[in-house]
Design an enzyme around this catalytic site. Sequence first.
Site, PDB file in Angstrom:
ATOM      1  N   VAL A  62       0.842  -1.193   0.000  1.00 54.68           N
ATOM      2  CA  VAL A  62       0.000   0.000   0.000  1.00 54.68           C
ATOM      3  C   VAL A  62       0.880   1.246   0.000  1.00 54.68           C
ATOM      4  CG1 VAL A  62      -1.747   1.282   1.318  1.00 54.68           C
ATOM      5  CG2 VAL A  62      -1.769  -1.219   1.333  1.00 54.68           C
ATOM      6  N   CYS A  63       0.465   2.271  -0.756  1.00 54.39           N
ATOM      7  CA  CYS A  63       1.100   3.591  -0.685  1.00 54.39           C
ATOM      8  C   CYS A  63       0.026   4.645  -0.908  1.00 54.39           C
ATOM      9  CB  CYS A  63       2.253   3.717  -1.683  1.00 54.39           C
ATOM     10  SG  CYS A  63       1.754   3.825  -3.403  1.00 54.39           S
ATOM     11  N   ARG A  64       0.413   5.824  -1.302  1.00 56.89           N
ATOM     12  CA  ARG A  64      -0.554   6.905  -1.484  1.00 56.89           C
ATOM     13  C   ARG A  64      -1.445   6.671  -2.711  1.00 56.89           C
ATOM     14  NH1 ARG A  64      -0.505  11.530  -4.534  1.00 56.89           N
ATOM     15  NH2 ARG A  64      -1.921  13.164  -3.836  1.00 56.89           N
ATOM     16  N   MET A  90      -3.951   4.778  -0.909  1.00 57.12           N
ATOM     17  CA  MET A  90      -4.797   5.386   0.118  1.00 57.12           C
ATOM     18  C   MET A  90      -5.742   6.439  -0.458  1.00 57.12           C
ATOM     19  SD  MET A  90      -4.309   3.766   2.895  1.00 57.12           S
ATOM     20  CE  MET A  90      -5.131   4.821   4.102  1.00 57.12           C
TER      21      MET A  90
END
Length: 98
Positions: A62-64, A90
């Site tokens: 997961v990242c931005r 996200m």
Amino acid sequence: MKEISAIEVQKRLENGEKLNLIDVREVDEVNAGHIPDIMHIPLGLLEFRTHELDKCKPYIMVCRSGGRSGQATHYLQSHGFDVTNMTGGMLSWEGKVE
């Protein structure tokens, strides 16, 4: 590269499934809001912390927005890990955050 949507991850968590999520964002980004019970390994430290991971477990990165987690997914796959990238990151997450 395997991919999963943020909505699918959210549904699986809401159904009680235990997922191995790794957030590769920077400390300030994670502190601003993250998925509960996520493991935090900033992308720049991933190569130094792979010993903390288990090749027998599947991981979701997961990242931005999905870019850095895509890089992390490629890196870990090349080292024999079962890894999936959460597309949209996200920015697409509508579930609970801490």
